[in-house]
Design an enzyme around this catalytic site. Structure first.
Site, short mmCIF file in Angstrom:
data_model
loop_
_atom_site.label_atom_id
_atom_site.label_comp_id
_atom_site.label_asym_id
_atom_site.label_seq_id
_atom_site.Cartn_x
_atom_site.Cartn_y
_atom_site.Cartn_z
N ASP A 240 -1.22 -15.84 -11.03
CA ASP A 240 -2.43 -16.10 -11.06
C ASP A 240 -3.24 -16.60 -9.74
O ASP A 240 -4.41 -17.21 -9.94
CB ASP A 240 -3.27 -16.94 -12.25
CG ASP A 240 -2.61 -18.22 -12.41
OD1 ASP A 240 -1.70 -18.45 -11.49
OD2 ASP A 240 -3.04 -19.05 -12.86
N GLU A 241 -2.58 -16.64 -8.52
CA GLU A 241 -3.04 -17.32 -7.60
C GLU A 241 -2.59 -16.47 -6.23
O GLU A 241 -1.46 -16.20 -6.28
CB GLU A 241 -2.29 -18.88 -7.55
CG GLU A 241 -3.30 -20.00 -7.46
CD GLU A 241 -2.18 -21.26 -7.29
OE1 GLU A 241 -2.49 -21.88 -6.00
OE2 GLU A 241 -1.42 -21.40 -8.16
N ASP B 98 -8.16 -18.15 -7.24
CA ASP B 98 -7.37 -18.62 -8.22
C ASP B 98 -7.97 -18.22 -9.65
O ASP B 98 -9.20 -18.49 -9.81
CB ASP B 98 -7.42 -20.25 -8.27
CG ASP B 98 -6.32 -20.88 -8.98
OD1 ASP B 98 -5.71 -20.17 -9.81
OD2 ASP B 98 -6.45 -22.16 -8.90
#
Lengths: 423, 384
Positions: free
Chosen positions: A134-135, A40
């Site tokens: 973003d993960e 993350d």
């Protein structure tokens, strides 16, 4: 209960033990079966902005819409100290933190950095399930022989992301996706947390029920009525009771999850479940014609995205939010899946008309297509009065024009801006 | 009112009449079935039911002891008579009740206010007639192609066109058109008119016809000269073996369908109907309503396929006579079966133009070089 409340805001680099979180020492970590990594990025949008303007570092930075109804998309850690968080109205965020630097979102820049980060992840293993910009989840089972144990791989990823992109990320390491995600949330920012399988239950049980994947406001209330506040409470409730109170699927799911059992594998390609678009008006709109035009614009966008991704949807969902935030969604399932804006809009317009909100001031409208299938699998029953070249063909030409001449080159006349020179 | 009746004849007439009883009556009296004995000497009991759209009237021979009229719950009466023991039925009125006895079974029914019951539309003058079995099979051939979706009323009807000695029945739901023509005997040889009849009612009426005897067709909108009266008041009546059905017509023009049938074909297959129907049903087991039945016609053979990719799949080959360019085309399995289901001969002709253009299924003409009396146009499924 939100994920935010689970975050500690202090970097952790450790492992869960019987006595809480201990720093990772020199001894080999207990990570043999913890092959799932959750990566993350920390405050991703604002971190990218800080990278582009180093002067921002250390100052509160907010990325989000700047209009009268702008919403916070991301806030960096200094801004979060003032209580600013994502999805908050910008006006409120700026009252809490008047000195914040506000940047409009630059999707293209974030996607570029995201792609570079995902490339790093894919160089570790092809088993990457990207959740968002973003993960991502990684299954590193196959990379252990080459790169070492999961914790070692996690360290490697963290140092490469920092070294090559100048960004920090947090990594959760566990045997399941659920535990790995909780771990990364817990160790943010710039952290690493291993939850050995033996300690998963002990780690989970003190957490509030909202930490369970699948528990939203409604379910949380239902659980609270049963007197269940923590994950441990849920774990100690007989599964039959949960199934009875919450329904078969959800009850069984939570009974398993409360013990850290999560059967979901890391899947490299997740087909979208729905494609949608929504618009918050700068000020509430009551005029049905304007609403219909907005629905048409959103429909065009959704259909274009469906066609671009080679998908078609069966169910049209219209979302209408009133000025007081009361929200209604209405849906209709079509006879056959479609990627044609004209067909989607017919249903969307009728749903709006039947909603009883015609003439009611709205702050947000949305159009979404669900029940997606690959366009290659749709069959169209031709009708007697159907022209050889219908709207489907017209919209494909439209896609082609937009691809060559850019957005705005072509579109429904109803959406065109009036040209003063036009007679 | 008081009479004795044969149980079976009584039950049959009541069950038939009950077809027009509304499921949700607009006014309470419409839930009633009316029983009338006007004349003690005639020895017949009249039965009637009405829901403002459709009316049914039947009569049955009874032993009259006292004439009179009564209105009782039709649904209940038809339930009762269907379950009676095999003995003569006796029925009489007693104040506001009607008593029915059969063997040792006794029923007391409440009566409904007969003075509130609407007058049934009178049967228009007969326009012509045709054999009951021809009418029944013609309706069975075309009615499945009518739409069940009420949004376009025109599509929920079967269009009857009376043109001299020929009657045409046609129905469409925008995806197929079924047309059947038959000889009939008009009262006036130059009759030229049409009527759009709700498919549901027509189908029920045709189903209740048993073989033998003629059906009289009566159109209220036709005067002696064959012209059509004012719109919105159209009514059609069917009389068969003393039983009459009237129904209001759908007030809308039917499509002109003849011009939609292609006249030139790129390929034609001559197929054995029963083996093809069986093969289609087998292959379609892996398909649902909206997934295609794919047909590939080549020299002397058709290959049927359904299902693809990750789903269950099926295929079967069948010998056929085929002329023309090889053809790959796909249909909704049900639409294709409905078309074959209307063919009464042992072989059918499948005529193709192009994979995205209408195909036409016909039966074999009665005589060599003649025109088939059944035509079914079906639009293909476009397979991505």
């Amino acid at each position: 209960m939100s994920r935010r409340q689970l975050e500690r805001g202090r970097a952790v680099r450790g492992t869960v033990t019987a006595d809480g979180i201990a720093p990772l020492g020199r001894a080999d970590p207990d990570d043999a079966d913890c092959v799932v990594l959750h990566i993350d990025m920390d405050a991703f949008f604002t971190s990218v902005e800080e990278l582009r303007s180093p002067g921002l570092r250390g100052r509160p930075v907010i990325v989000g819409g700047t209009g009268p109804r702008g919403v916070v998309a991301a806030a960096n850690y200094p801004a979060r100290e003032y209580g600013v968080h994502s999805a908050m109205p910008m006006s409120r965020a700026l009252r809490m933190c008047p000195d914040a630097v506000v940047r409009p979102p630059d999707g293209a820049a974030y996607r570029r950095v995201s792609a570079a980060v995902m490339d790093i992840l894919r160089s570790v293993t092809p088993e990457v399930e990207q959740l968002s910009v973003d993960e991502a989840f990684l299954d590193v089972s196959g990379a252990r022989r080459r790169l070492g144990g999961p914790v070692r791989i996690a360290e490697l990823i963290r140092s490469r992301v920092h070294g090559e992109q100048g960004l920090t990320c947090s990594v959760g390491v566990a045997a399941t996706k659920f535990a790995a995600k909780l771990a990364s949330t817990r160790c943010k920012p710039d952290g690493l947390l291993l939850i050995p399988t033996a300690h998963v239950a002990a780690f989970l049980h003190p957490l509030p029920v909202g930490a369970l994947w699948g528990v939203g406001d409604k379910t949380e209330q239902a659980l609270r009525r049963l007197g269940l506040r923590t994950v441990g409470d849920v774990a100690r409730t007989p599964p039959e009771t949960l199934r009875h109170e919450l329904g078969q699927a959800l009850g069984a799911h939570l009974a398993e999850l409360a013990w850290g059992r999560d059967p979901r594998p890391v899947t490299t390609e997740t087909a979208d479940k729905s494609v949608g678009a929504e618009e918050t008006f700068d000020s509430d709109v009551r005029d049905p014609e304007t609403i219909r035009r907005e629905l048409l614009r959103l429909t065009e966008k959704v259909a274009r995205r469906l066609r671009a991704s080679g998908q078609a949807g069966r169910t049209v969902v219209v979302k209408l939010r009133r000025a007081d935030f009361r929200t209604v969604t209405r849906s209709r399932t079509l006879g056959e899946p479609t990627d044609v804006a004209r067909e989607v809009f017919t249903a969307a317009g009728e749903l709006y008309e039947a909603s009883g909100l015609s003439g009611v001031p709205l702050r947000l409208v949305g159009v979404r297509m669900e029940g997606l299938v690959p366009a290659g699998q749709i069959h169209h029953q031709l009708a007697l009065d159907e022209p050889d070249q219908g709207w489907r063909a017209a919209e494909r030409v439209q896609d082609e024009v937009i691809r060559r001449f850019g957005a705005g080159a072509i579109g429904p006349a109803a959406l065109a801006f009036r040209d003063e020179d036009d007679v | 009112m008081r009479f004795r009746a044969d149980r079976d004849a009584f039950a049959d007439a009541i069950t038939w009449t009950a077809r027009a009883l509304p499921v949700r009556p607009a006014v309470p009296v419409l839930a009633g079935m009316r029983l009338d004995i006007t004349d003690a000497a005639a020895g017949t009991l009249g039965l009637s039911a009405f829901d403002y759209e459709v009316s049914t009237r039947a009569s049955v021979d009874v032993q009259v002891e006292e004439p009179g009229s009564v209105l009782v719950s039709g649904r209940l009466l038809s339930e009762i008579v269907r379950n009676l023991p095999p003995y003569p039925v006796e029925m009489r009125t007693d104040g506001s009740r009607a008593l029915l006895t059969c063997g040792s079974a006794r029923f007391t029914l409440l009566t409904l206010p007969i003075e509130d019951y609407p007058t049934l539309p009178s049967m228009p003058d007969v326009t012509g007639s045709l054999p009951g079995d021809v009418f029944a099979s013609a309706v069975r051939q075309v009615a499945p192609s009518a739409s069940r979706d009420d949004t376009l009323p025109m599509l929920t009807g079967v269009n009857l066109t009376f043109s001299g000695g020929t009657v045409f029945l046609a129905a469409t739901d925008r995806y197929r058109i079924a047309v059947r023509e038959a000889w009939w005997q008009p009262r006036s040889p130059d009759v030229d008119t049409s009527a759009l009849v709700p498919a549901r009612t027509l189908f029920d009426t045709a189903r209740s016809l048993t073989s033998g005897g003629n059906v009289d067709i009566a159109l209220s909108a036709v005067d002696g000269s064959g012209a059509r009266a004012t719109r919105g008041e159209g009514m059609i009546g069917f009389e068969y073996a003393g039983r009459r059905t009237t129904t209001r017509l759908i007030d809308s023009d039917f499509i002109t369908y003849d011009s939609r049938f292609p006249t030139e074909f790129a390929a034609t297959a001559e197929v054995p109907v029963a083996p093809l129907v069986e093969a289609v049903k087998r292959v379609a087991l892996v398909a649902d309503r909206s997934t295609p039945l794919r047909l590939s016609f080549g020299q002397g053979e058709v290959v049927l396929e359904a299902g693809s990719g990750d789903d269950a799949q099926a295929a079967e080959a069948l010998d056929v006579k085929f002329e023309g360019e090889p053809m790959r085309i796909a249909f909704s399995p049900q639409y294709f079966l409905d078309g074959l289901g209307g063919v009464e001969s042992e072989t059918a002709f499948l005529n193709f133009t192009a994979p995205t253009k209408p195909a036409v299924i016909t039966g074999a003409p009665a005589e060599e070089g003649g025109r088939p009396n059944y035509r079914y146009l079906v639009m293909p499924l476009r397979v991505a």
